[in-house]
Design a protein around this motif. Structure first.
Motif, PDB file in Angstrom:
ATOM      1  N   LEU A  38      62.582  52.420 -69.080  1.00 21.20           N
ATOM      2  CA  LEU A  38      61.871  51.271 -68.521  1.00 21.20           C
ATOM      3  C   LEU A  38      62.580  50.824 -67.243  1.00 21.20           C
ATOM      4  O   LEU A  38      63.810  50.819 -67.190  1.00 21.20           O
ATOM      5  N   ASP A  39      61.815  50.414 -66.262  1.00 20.07           N
ATOM      6  CA  ASP A  39      62.379  49.899 -65.002  1.00 20.07           C
ATOM      7  C   ASP A  39      63.399  50.860 -64.408  1.00 20.07           C
ATOM      8  O   ASP A  39      64.445  50.442 -63.908  1.00 20.07           O
ATOM      9  N   ALA A  40      63.109  52.133 -64.473  1.00 16.05           N
ATOM     10  CA  ALA A  40      64.047  53.133 -63.960  1.00 16.05           C
ATOM     11  C   ALA A  40      64.006  53.173 -62.439  1.00 16.05           C
ATOM     12  O   ALA A  40      62.934  53.119 -61.834  1.00 16.05           O
ATOM     13  N   ALA A  41      65.166  53.265 -61.845  1.00 14.01           N
ATOM     14  CA  ALA A  41      65.280  53.353 -60.393  1.00 14.01           C
ATOM     15  C   ALA A  41      64.715  54.693 -59.919  1.00 14.01           C
ATOM     16  O   ALA A  41      64.783  55.696 -60.650  1.00 14.01           O
TER      17      ALA A  41
ATOM     18  N   SER B  51      66.618  50.242 -70.882  1.00 15.38           N
ATOM     19  CA  SER B  51      66.307  49.407 -69.732  1.00 15.38           C
ATOM     20  C   SER B  51      67.566  49.086 -68.945  1.00 15.38           C
ATOM     21  O   SER B  51      68.653  48.983 -69.517  1.00 15.38           O
ATOM     22  N   ARG B  52      67.402  48.893 -67.657  1.00 12.14           N
ATOM     23  CA  ARG B  52      68.467  48.483 -66.727  1.00 12.14           C
ATOM     24  C   ARG B  52      69.684  49.400 -66.786  1.00 12.14           C
ATOM     25  O   ARG B  52      70.749  49.033 -67.256  1.00 12.14           O
TER      26      ARG B  52
ATOM     27  N   HIS C  72      69.950  47.429 -73.840  1.00 14.99           N
ATOM     28  CA  HIS C  72      70.337  46.713 -72.630  1.00 14.99           C
ATOM     29  C   HIS C  72      71.852  46.829 -72.508  1.00 14.99           C
ATOM     30  O   HIS C  72      72.556  46.808 -73.527  1.00 14.99           O
TER      31      HIS C  72
ATOM     32  N   GLU D 297      55.874  53.877 -66.360  1.00 14.77           N
ATOM     33  CA  GLU D 297      55.614  53.107 -65.148  1.00 14.77           C
ATOM     34  C   GLU D 297      54.761  51.909 -65.541  1.00 14.77           C
ATOM     35  O   GLU D 297      53.610  52.065 -65.900  1.00 14.77           O
ATOM     36  N   GLN D 298      55.357  50.713 -65.484  1.00 21.95           N
ATOM     37  CA  GLN D 298      54.672  49.501 -65.913  1.00 21.95           C
ATOM     38  C   GLN D 298      54.959  48.388 -64.924  1.00 21.95           C
ATOM     39  O   GLN D 298      55.872  48.463 -64.134  1.00 21.95           O
ATOM     40  N   ASP D 299      54.141  47.338 -65.028  1.00 23.22           N
ATOM     41  CA  ASP D 299      54.301  46.194 -64.136  1.00 23.22           C
ATOM     42  C   ASP D 299      55.197  45.120 -64.741  1.00 23.22           C
ATOM     43  O   ASP D 299      55.975  44.494 -64.049  1.00 23.22           O
ATOM     44  N   ASP D 300      55.082  44.894 -66.037  1.00 23.53           N
ATOM     45  CA  ASP D 300      55.794  43.810 -66.687  1.00 23.53           C
ATOM     46  C   ASP D 300      56.490  44.335 -67.935  1.00 23.53           C
ATOM     47  O   ASP D 300      55.889  44.411 -69.007  1.00 23.53           O
ATOM     48  N   SER D 301      57.766  44.680 -67.804  1.00 24.43           N
ATOM     49  CA  SER D 301      58.478  45.261 -68.944  1.00 24.43           C
ATOM     50  C   SER D 301      58.754  44.230 -70.029  1.00 24.43           C
ATOM     51  O   SER D 301      58.782  44.574 -71.208  1.00 24.43           O
TER      52      SER D 301
END
Length: 159
Positions: A123-126, A92-93, A52, A26-30
């Motif tokens: 990263l950035d997981a829904a 990611s994504r 990616h 859980e991060q703000d800026d991947s």
């Protein structure tokens, strides 16, 4: 007072010491985190991969080193599963919804043998993806916990 973000090396160490093979970060800026990992991989020789859907899997230490044909998630997950080498794999994504095969492969990677240090980091997981693997994944945050230091006030220690 907001908690301060941790440095890339601190986050990397927390990922390596995580009790499971699958980590939800859980991060703000991947993008900044990926750059910190790229610098860490180049200076310390650490093995860190980034996946990616557009580019497939690439080695962060060597910019030109990519795993051919790894644009599909299932192929990348099989590559990670079959790798006998140490590594941290940043994914990611994700294309949602996950297929049953991809979900099963993620769960298998989460239960990797204890002696084999291989970490898969989402990263950035829904939220739907996190909920589907929440029972086998370890959650980590990139912000340092706020520590309350005791203060002496009128002869008494206060938090």
């Amino acid at each position: 007072m907001a908690p301060a973000p941790l440095a890339g090396s601190d986050i990397y160490e927390r990922i390596l010491t995580a009790p499971g093979g699958l980590v939800v970060l859980e991060q703000d800026d991947s993008a900044a985190l990926i750059e910190q990992f790229r610098v860490l991989a180049r200076h310390n020789g650490q093995t860190v991969y980034l996946w990616h859907p557009e580019n497939g899997m690439e080695n962060l230490r060597e910019a030109h080193a990519r795993v051919p044909g790894s644009q599909r998630l299932s192929i990348a997950l099989r590559y990670i599963q079959q790798s006998i080498h140490f590594g941290v794999y940043l994914l990611s994504r994700f294309p949602l919804p996950l297929s049953a095969t991809d979900s099963a492969l993620l769960r298998q990677l989460a239960r990797a043998p204890a002696g084999h240090v291989r970490r898969v980091v989402l990263l950035d997981a829904a939220p739907a993806l996190v909920a589907s693997v929440d029972d086998v994944a370890v959650r980590l945050s990139t912000t340092a916990p706020v520590t309350l230091r005791p203060r002496l006030r009128d002869g008494r220690w206060l938090l």
